[in-house]
Write a protein that holds these residues in place. Structure first.
Motif, PDB file in Angstrom:
ATOM      1  N   GLU A  12      16.994  11.322 -25.061  1.00 67.01           N
ATOM      2  CA  GLU A  12      15.749  12.084 -24.973  1.00 67.01           C
ATOM      3  C   GLU A  12      14.514  11.235 -25.242  1.00 67.01           C
ATOM      4  N   ALA A  13      14.617  10.271 -26.152  1.00 67.96           N
ATOM      5  CA  ALA A  13      13.436   9.507 -26.571  1.00 67.96           C
ATOM      6  C   ALA A  13      13.056   8.407 -25.590  1.00 67.96           C
ATOM      7  N   MET A  14      13.897   8.153 -24.586  1.00 67.72           N
ATOM      8  CA  MET A  14      13.649   7.051 -23.662  1.00 67.72           C
ATOM      9  C   MET A  14      12.942   7.539 -22.404  1.00 67.72           C
ATOM     10  N   GLU A  15      12.095   6.668 -21.842  1.00 64.20           N
ATOM     11  CA  GLU A  15      11.441   6.978 -20.580  1.00 64.20           C
ATOM     12  C   GLU A  15      12.444   6.866 -19.431  1.00 64.20           C
ATOM     13  N   LYS A  16      12.075   7.420 -18.290  1.00 68.28           N
ATOM     14  CA  LYS A  16      12.950   7.328 -17.130  1.00 68.28           C
ATOM     15  C   LYS A  16      13.116   5.870 -16.700  1.00 68.28           C
ATOM     16  N   VAL A  17      14.282   5.580 -16.155  1.00 70.28           N
ATOM     17  CA  VAL A  17      14.651   4.205 -15.816  1.00 70.28           C
ATOM     18  C   VAL A  17      14.590   4.007 -14.302  1.00 70.28           C
ATOM     19  N   PRO A  18      13.820   3.020 -13.810  1.00 69.70           N
ATOM     20  CA  PRO A  18      13.870   2.709 -12.377  1.00 69.70           C
ATOM     21  C   PRO A  18      15.124   1.893 -12.066  1.00 69.70           C
ATOM     22  N   TRP A  19      15.907   2.348 -11.108  1.00 71.43           N
ATOM     23  CA  TRP A  19      17.135   1.628 -10.782  1.00 71.43           C
ATOM     24  C   TRP A  19      17.465   1.794  -9.307  1.00 71.43           C
ATOM     25  N   ILE A  20      18.298   0.895  -8.802  1.00 68.59           N
ATOM     26  CA  ILE A  20      18.702   0.914  -7.395  1.00 68.59           C
ATOM     27  C   ILE A  20      19.889   1.855  -7.235  1.00 68.59           C
ATOM     28  N   PRO A  21      19.753   2.945  -6.488  1.00 70.50           N
ATOM     29  CA  PRO A  21      20.848   3.909  -6.355  1.00 70.50           C
ATOM     30  C   PRO A  21      21.884   3.525  -5.312  1.00 70.50           C
ATOM     31  N   LEU A  22      21.624   2.500  -4.556  1.00 72.67           N
ATOM     32  CA  LEU A  22      22.448   2.164  -3.393  1.00 72.67           C
ATOM     33  C   LEU A  22      23.634   1.294  -3.767  1.00 72.67           C
ATOM     34  N   ASP A  23      24.803   1.601  -3.208  1.00 74.35           N
ATOM     35  CA  ASP A  23      25.990   0.760  -3.335  1.00 74.35           C
ATOM     36  C   ASP A  23      26.040  -0.156  -2.113  1.00 74.35           C
ATOM     37  N   PRO A  24      25.804  -1.462  -2.274  1.00 75.73           N
ATOM     38  CA  PRO A  24      25.749  -2.341  -1.103  1.00 75.73           C
ATOM     39  C   PRO A  24      27.095  -2.517  -0.407  1.00 75.73           C
ATOM     40  N   LEU A  25      28.195  -2.160  -1.078  1.00 73.89           N
ATOM     41  CA  LEU A  25      29.506  -2.259  -0.442  1.00 73.89           C
ATOM     42  C   LEU A  25      29.776  -1.079   0.490  1.00 73.89           C
ATOM     43  N   ALA A  26      29.090   0.023   0.238  1.00 75.61           N
ATOM     44  CA  ALA A  26      29.237   1.208   1.090  1.00 75.61           C
ATOM     45  C   ALA A  26      27.892   1.933   1.128  1.00 75.61           C
ATOM     46  N   PRO A  27      26.877   1.317   1.729  1.00 76.93           N
ATOM     47  CA  PRO A  27      25.525   1.890   1.682  1.00 76.93           C
ATOM     48  C   PRO A  27      25.416   3.188   2.461  1.00 76.93           C
ATOM     49  N   ASP A  28      24.698   4.131   1.896  1.00 76.14           N
ATOM     50  CA  ASP A  28      24.412   5.400   2.561  1.00 76.14           C
ATOM     51  C   ASP A  28      23.164   5.194   3.424  1.00 76.14           C
ATOM     52  N   LEU A  29      23.381   4.757   4.652  1.00 72.16           N
ATOM     53  CA  LEU A  29      22.256   4.424   5.520  1.00 72.16           C
ATOM     54  C   LEU A  29      21.536   5.665   6.040  1.00 72.16           C
ATOM     55  N   ALA A  30      22.184   6.826   5.988  1.00 69.31           N
ATOM     56  CA  ALA A  30      21.490   8.060   6.365  1.00 69.31           C
ATOM     57  C   ALA A  30      20.406   8.373   5.334  1.00 69.31           C
ATOM     58  N   ARG A  31      20.671   8.077   4.070  1.00 68.00           N
ATOM     59  CA  ARG A  31      19.703   8.335   3.006  1.00 68.00           C
ATOM     60  C   ARG A  31      18.747   7.167   2.823  1.00 68.00           C
ATOM     61  N   TYR A  32      19.268   5.937   3.016  1.00 73.39           N
ATOM     62  CA  TYR A  32      18.452   4.733   2.821  1.00 73.39           C
ATOM     63  C   TYR A  32      18.504   3.871   4.087  1.00 73.39           C
ATOM     64  N   PRO A  33      17.887   4.323   5.170  1.00 66.91           N
ATOM     65  CA  PRO A  33      17.995   3.606   6.458  1.00 66.91           C
ATOM     66  C   PRO A  33      17.374   2.220   6.438  1.00 66.91           C
ATOM     67  N   ASN A  34      16.374   1.986   5.589  1.00 64.84           N
ATOM     68  CA  ASN A  34      15.717   0.680   5.565  1.00 64.84           C
ATOM     69  C   ASN A  34      16.654  -0.435   5.122  1.00 64.84           C
ATOM     70  N   TYR A  35      17.708  -0.079   4.391  1.00 65.99           N
ATOM     71  CA  TYR A  35      18.625  -1.109   3.909  1.00 65.99           C
ATOM     72  C   TYR A  35      19.335  -1.814   5.064  1.00 65.99           C
ATOM     73  N   SER A  36      19.398  -1.180   6.213  1.00 68.75           N
ATOM     74  CA  SER A  36      20.043  -1.816   7.370  1.00 68.75           C
ATOM     75  C   SER A  36      19.304  -3.073   7.802  1.00 68.75           C
ATOM     76  N   GLN A  37      18.039  -3.233   7.388  1.00 61.46           N
ATOM     77  CA  GLN A  37      17.270  -4.417   7.750  1.00 61.46           C
ATOM     78  C   GLN A  37      17.471  -5.562   6.759  1.00 61.46           C
ATOM     79  N   ALA A  38      18.102  -5.279   5.634  1.00 61.09           N
ATOM     80  CA  ALA A  38      18.377  -6.332   4.648  1.00 61.09           C
ATOM     81  C   ALA A  38      19.573  -7.151   5.104  1.00 61.09           C
ATOM     82  N   ARG A  39      19.622  -8.385   4.688  1.00 61.61           N
ATOM     83  CA  ARG A  39      20.710  -9.279   5.075  1.00 61.61           C
ATOM     84  C   ARG A  39      21.332  -9.876   3.815  1.00 61.61           C
ATOM     85  N   ALA A  40      22.488  -9.342   3.457  1.00 59.50           N
ATOM     86  CA  ALA A  40      23.155  -9.802   2.241  1.00 59.50           C
ATOM     87  C   ALA A  40      23.871 -11.126   2.466  1.00 59.50           C
ATOM     88  N   LEU A  41      23.930 -11.927   1.430  1.00 59.31           N
ATOM     89  CA  LEU A  41      24.721 -13.150   1.401  1.00 59.31           C
ATOM     90  C   LEU A  41      25.900 -12.927   0.465  1.00 59.31           C
TER      91      LEU A  41
END
Length: 307
Positions: A221-250
């Protein structure tokens, strides 16, 4: 995804010596901070480990542990992801202090536990909690210290199960990551991929192990909200996060006796082989023009609504 060609620098540490020392530590009674990556749908009895000198291992909260948390299972089987999102919460793990011999018994299948063990405290735990290993490796990486003009802020020890996975994130450290035994598998994104990598704000929470051996999620309760990456790069939800398709993982696999230089602000997702042992050196980054460029890119990404 692209495959990153092997450009790993061999370590100057006595990696074999460290592996031998780990075996010798079985009979020691010192405590090691351990994260329990807990599966919230799994109910089992409380953890009981024994060693020849310590008796039953305590299962009370650790005095200090860098948090990690559970996440969604990956495609290859149940995996518990450290520092990750579950539902609408950023959930951190239960924390314990256990004899290292107990952790090793679990990794070798000689003891059971209610979650996934991961020794991964990130506050220079090697010199503070495992000083018996210090004689077997350098206190820093000489060429890196010379190039960066400083000594490392922290030297961290890592030991865990294959099911312990680190979610996609970035650090404000120059990271020299050395694998002692087993292997680590890194999925990497350069800072320039920031416009394609989503962030959201989450209420922080922690898993707690009840006396019945089940897990409950408790909001911080005492902590502020945490910014974090919700995406799993091994199985990305491209319908929800379509911009990730433009990223190029190594993709890069770091094997025993190899070192990976992971620059500050690079996004990385990490998997490991079962019982993998690693040591990493964290050098504080310079908040110079490189950092300013990243902050500008981050601000433009938010302002344009790409997040």
């Amino acid at each position: 995804m692209n495959t990153l060609s092997t450009s790993i620098v061999s370590t100057s540490m006595c990696l074999g010596c460290i592996s031998e020392q780990i075996s010798a530590l079985m009979d020691l009674t010192f405590q090691s901070s351990v994260c329990l990556l807990l599966c919230p749908t799994w109910t089992s009895p409380p953890l009981h480990c024994t060693s020849t000198e310590t008796g039953s291992a305590p299962i009370g909260p650790a005095s200090s542990v860098t948090p990690c948390s559970t996440g969604q299972p990956c495609r290859s089987g149940p995996s518990l992801i450290s520092d990750a999102v579950r539902g609408n919460r950023f959930v951190m793990p239960a924390e314990r202090r256990l004899p290292l011999s107990c952790v090793l018994d679990v990794l070798e299948g000689q003891a059971q536990h209610p979650g996934v063990l991961y020794v991964q405290k990130q506050c220079s735990n090697l010199p503070t909690e495992l000083p018996q290993l210090l004689s077997d490796l350098e206190p820093h990486v000489p060429w890196a210290s010379e190039a960066l003009g400083k000594m490392p802020d922290a030297v961290n020890f890592w030991l865990g199960e294959a099911a312990a996975v680190t979610s996609l994130h970035k650090d404000h450290y120059e990271n020299l990551y050395c694998v002692v035994s087993g292997e680590k598998r890194f999925l990497l994104h350069p800072p320039s991929d920031r416009p394609f990598i989503p962030y959201e704000l989450y209420t922080p929470a922690t898993y707690q192990l009840t006396q019945e051996g089940s897990f409950k999620m408790v909001d911080e309760e005492a902590m502020e909200k945490v910014p974090w990456i919700p995406l799993d790069p091994l199985a990305p939800d491209l319908a929800r996060y379509p911009n990730y398709s433009q990223a190029r993982a190594l993709c890069c696999t770091v094997q025993a006796g190899e070192m990976l230089y992971l620059p500050a602000l690079w996004f990385h997702h990490v998997q490991q082989s079962h019982g993998c042992i690693a040591v990493n050196y964290w050098y504080d980054m310079e908040y110079d023009l490189k950092y300013s460029y990243f902050q500008l890119l981050d601000s433009l990404t938010k302002a344009s609504g790409l997040d």
